[in-house]
Design a protein around this motif. Structure first.
Motif, PDB file in Angstrom:
ATOM      1  N   PHE A  61       0.788  -1.226   0.000  1.00  0.00           N
ATOM      2  CA  PHE A  61       0.000   0.000   0.000  1.00  0.00           C
ATOM      3  C   PHE A  61       0.826   1.285   0.000  1.00  0.00           C
ATOM      4  O   PHE A  61       0.311   2.334  -0.384  1.00  0.00           O
ATOM      5  N   CYS A  62       2.066   1.207   0.429  1.00  0.00           N
ATOM      6  CA  CYS A  62       2.849   2.430   0.623  1.00  0.00           C
ATOM      7  C   CYS A  62       4.026   2.578  -0.335  1.00  0.00           C
ATOM      8  O   CYS A  62       4.607   3.654  -0.402  1.00  0.00           O
ATOM      9  N   ARG A  63       4.378   1.541  -1.033  1.00  0.00           N
ATOM     10  CA  ARG A  63       5.489   1.636  -1.993  1.00  0.00           C
ATOM     11  C   ARG A  63       4.945   1.543  -3.412  1.00  0.00           C
ATOM     12  O   ARG A  63       4.245   0.594  -3.762  1.00  0.00           O
ATOM     13  N   LYS A  64       5.279   2.527  -4.214  1.00  0.00           N
ATOM     14  CA  LYS A  64       4.759   2.590  -5.575  1.00  0.00           C
ATOM     15  C   LYS A  64       5.536   1.691  -6.526  1.00  0.00           C
ATOM     16  O   LYS A  64       4.977   1.196  -7.503  1.00  0.00           O
ATOM     17  N   HIS A  65       6.803   1.510  -6.263  1.00  0.00           N
ATOM     18  CA  HIS A  65       7.647   0.751  -7.179  1.00  0.00           C
ATOM     19  C   HIS A  65       7.987  -0.600  -6.557  1.00  0.00           C
ATOM     20  O   HIS A  65       8.664  -0.677  -5.537  1.00  0.00           O
ATOM     21  N   ARG A  66       7.489  -1.658  -7.204  1.00  0.00           N
ATOM     22  CA  ARG A  66       7.752  -3.010  -6.732  1.00  0.00           C
ATOM     23  C   ARG A  66       8.186  -3.870  -7.915  1.00  0.00           C
ATOM     24  O   ARG A  66       7.715  -3.674  -9.040  1.00  0.00           O
ATOM     25  N   PRO A  67       9.079  -4.837  -7.673  1.00  0.00           N
ATOM     26  CA  PRO A  67       9.499  -5.732  -8.756  1.00  0.00           C
ATOM     27  C   PRO A  67       8.318  -6.500  -9.333  1.00  0.00           C
ATOM     28  O   PRO A  67       7.304  -6.719  -8.662  1.00  0.00           O
ATOM     29  N   ALA A  68       8.442  -6.915 -10.573  1.00  0.00           N
ATOM     30  CA  ALA A  68       7.380  -7.671 -11.223  1.00  0.00           C
ATOM     31  C   ALA A  68       7.118  -8.974 -10.480  1.00  0.00           C
ATOM     32  O   ALA A  68       8.051  -9.687 -10.099  1.00  0.00           O
ATOM     33  N   GLY A  69       5.853  -9.271 -10.283  1.00  0.00           N
ATOM     34  CA  GLY A  69       5.472 -10.500  -9.604  1.00  0.00           C
ATOM     35  C   GLY A  69       5.455 -10.406  -8.096  1.00  0.00           C
ATOM     36  O   GLY A  69       5.016 -11.355  -7.422  1.00  0.00           O
ATOM     37  N   ASP A  75       3.629  -8.438  -6.183  1.00  0.00           N
ATOM     38  CA  ASP A  75       2.281  -8.260  -5.638  1.00  0.00           C
ATOM     39  C   ASP A  75       1.611  -9.602  -5.335  1.00  0.00           C
ATOM     40  O   ASP A  75       0.963  -9.764  -4.290  1.00  0.00           O
ATOM     41  N   LEU A  76       1.757 -10.559  -6.245  1.00  0.00           N
ATOM     42  CA  LEU A  76       1.131 -11.870  -6.048  1.00  0.00           C
ATOM     43  C   LEU A  76       1.680 -12.544  -4.797  1.00  0.00           C
ATOM     44  O   LEU A  76       0.918 -13.082  -3.980  1.00  0.00           O
ATOM     45  N   VAL A  77       2.988 -12.512  -4.629  1.00  0.00           N
ATOM     46  CA  VAL A  77       3.604 -13.138  -3.458  1.00  0.00           C
ATOM     47  C   VAL A  77       3.153 -12.445  -2.181  1.00  0.00           C
ATOM     48  O   VAL A  77       2.850 -13.095  -1.171  1.00  0.00           O
ATOM     49  N   LEU A  78       3.075 -11.118  -2.211  1.00  0.00           N
ATOM     50  CA  LEU A  78       2.662 -10.371  -1.027  1.00  0.00           C
ATOM     51  C   LEU A  78       1.217 -10.695  -0.637  1.00  0.00           C
ATOM     52  O   LEU A  78       0.908 -10.859   0.551  1.00  0.00           O
ATOM     53  N   TRP A  79       0.335 -10.799  -1.630  1.00  0.00           N
ATOM     54  CA  TRP A  79      -1.059 -11.131  -1.330  1.00  0.00           C
ATOM     55  C   TRP A  79      -1.184 -12.570  -0.818  1.00  0.00           C
ATOM     56  O   TRP A  79      -2.046 -12.863   0.032  1.00  0.00           O
ATOM     57  N   GLY A 117      15.397  -3.776  -4.107  1.00  0.00           N
ATOM     58  CA  GLY A 117      15.329  -3.733  -5.561  1.00  0.00           C
ATOM     59  C   GLY A 117      14.519  -2.611  -6.131  1.00  0.00           C
ATOM     60  O   GLY A 117      14.653  -2.268  -7.306  1.00  0.00           O
ATOM     61  N   GLY A 118      13.674  -1.985  -5.260  1.00  0.00           N
ATOM     62  CA  GLY A 118      12.829  -0.890  -5.738  1.00  0.00           C
ATOM     63  C   GLY A 118      13.559   0.423  -5.697  1.00  0.00           C
ATOM     64  O   GLY A 118      14.654   0.575  -5.139  1.00  0.00           O
ATOM     65  N   LYS A 119      12.927   1.430  -6.229  1.00  0.00           N
ATOM     66  CA  LYS A 119      13.490   2.757  -6.189  1.00  0.00           C
ATOM     67  C   LYS A 119      13.240   3.384  -4.824  1.00  0.00           C
ATOM     68  O   LYS A 119      12.265   3.095  -4.173  1.00  0.00           O
ATOM     69  N   SER A 120      14.117   4.216  -4.395  1.00  0.00           N
ATOM     70  CA  SER A 120      13.942   4.880  -3.114  1.00  0.00           C
ATOM     71  C   SER A 120      12.759   5.819  -3.178  1.00  0.00           C
ATOM     72  O   SER A 120      12.537   6.475  -4.193  1.00  0.00           O
TER      73      SER A 120
END
Length: 238
Positions: free
Chosen positions: A163-171, A173-177, A234-237
């Motif tokens: 919810f708070c980080r805009k930049h996440r590595p591909a895939g 989101d699925l693991v987090l959910w 791995g995400g952007k600051s």
């Protein structure tokens, strides 16, 4: 002896929350107001869950029964997803100007877990531990409280990434959910595992369910920590 049992179980139940607070940098920041907000959101979320349980499962009071209703446990797991709404409100809707963004999820998670320990386990601990007849139930509840602390912090860390980080590595989101869903079903998995345990393990009583909950908590904590390092590293600051 009863007094020592009560003091011991209370220490096991509540002391880890204080240790986490003072062992980290939370005590150096103005985190108490944010922790209180986490506790208040817990109260609101729990009230909503209780209303849903009373509406969907009006005859769900199975305290003391030996068997587990699997359909009921599935519905409980679905209702537990309401916690995600509460976590979202705590992280995104409420304002937290007194604490750094990197510490918010920890403050809120600690406040949430502390409120759960006090309100859901405090009175039963007192009644069971101060009883004239010795019982392992308060000790199991105290151990489960520690598992719940780790679970809540893991869920808040996971939802912080969602919810708070805009930049996440591909895939990611699925693991987090999947991790959020695992947290929602953890208690039901423990109950079902305790019910399906073979005869040698059934002799352990409620400890089988506690062991399963501990294993689920370990998987959730390690996975959440790995994802946090992966996404933040791995995400952007931000």
């Amino acid at each position: 002896m009863t007094l020592f049992h009560f003091v011991g179980t209370c220490s096991l139940c509540f002391l880890p929350h204080a240790v986490y607070y003072y062992a980290t940098t939370l005590h150096e920041s103005q985190a108490k107001s944010t922790m209180i907000k986490g506790g208040v959101v817990y109260l609101g979320t729990t009230g909503l869950k209780l209303m849903l349980l009373a509406t969907i499962l009006p005859n769900s009071d199975t305290e003391g029964e030996e068997t587990v209703d699997y359909t009921e446990e599935c519905l409980r797991s679905i209702i537990n997803l309401v916690d995600v709404v509460g976590v979202y409100v705590a992280l995104r809707v409420l304002t937290h100007r007194s604490v750094a963004a990197s510490l918010r999820y920890q403050c809120l998670g600690l406040g949430w877990a502390s409120a759960d320990a006090l309100l859901r386990r405090g009175i039963p601990l007192y009644l069971d531990a101060m009883s004239a007849e010795f019982s392992w139930k308060p000790l199991r509840s105290a151990v489960a409280s520690n598992f719940n602390l780790v679970q809540v912090l893991s869920v808040f860390a996971t939802c912080h990434l969602l919810f708070c980080r805009k930049h996440r590595p591909a895939g990611a989101d699925l693991v987090l959910w999947v991790l959020v869903a695992l947290a929602a079903v953890a208690q039901s998995l423990a109950a079902v595992a305790g019910d399906l345990a073979p005869a040698p393990l059934s002799a352990l009583g409620g400890w089988t369910a506690v062991a399963v909950e501990g294993a689920t908590t370990a998987v959730l904590a390690v996975s959440s920590a790995s994802m946090f390092v992966h996404v933040v590293g791995g995400g952007k600051s931000e």
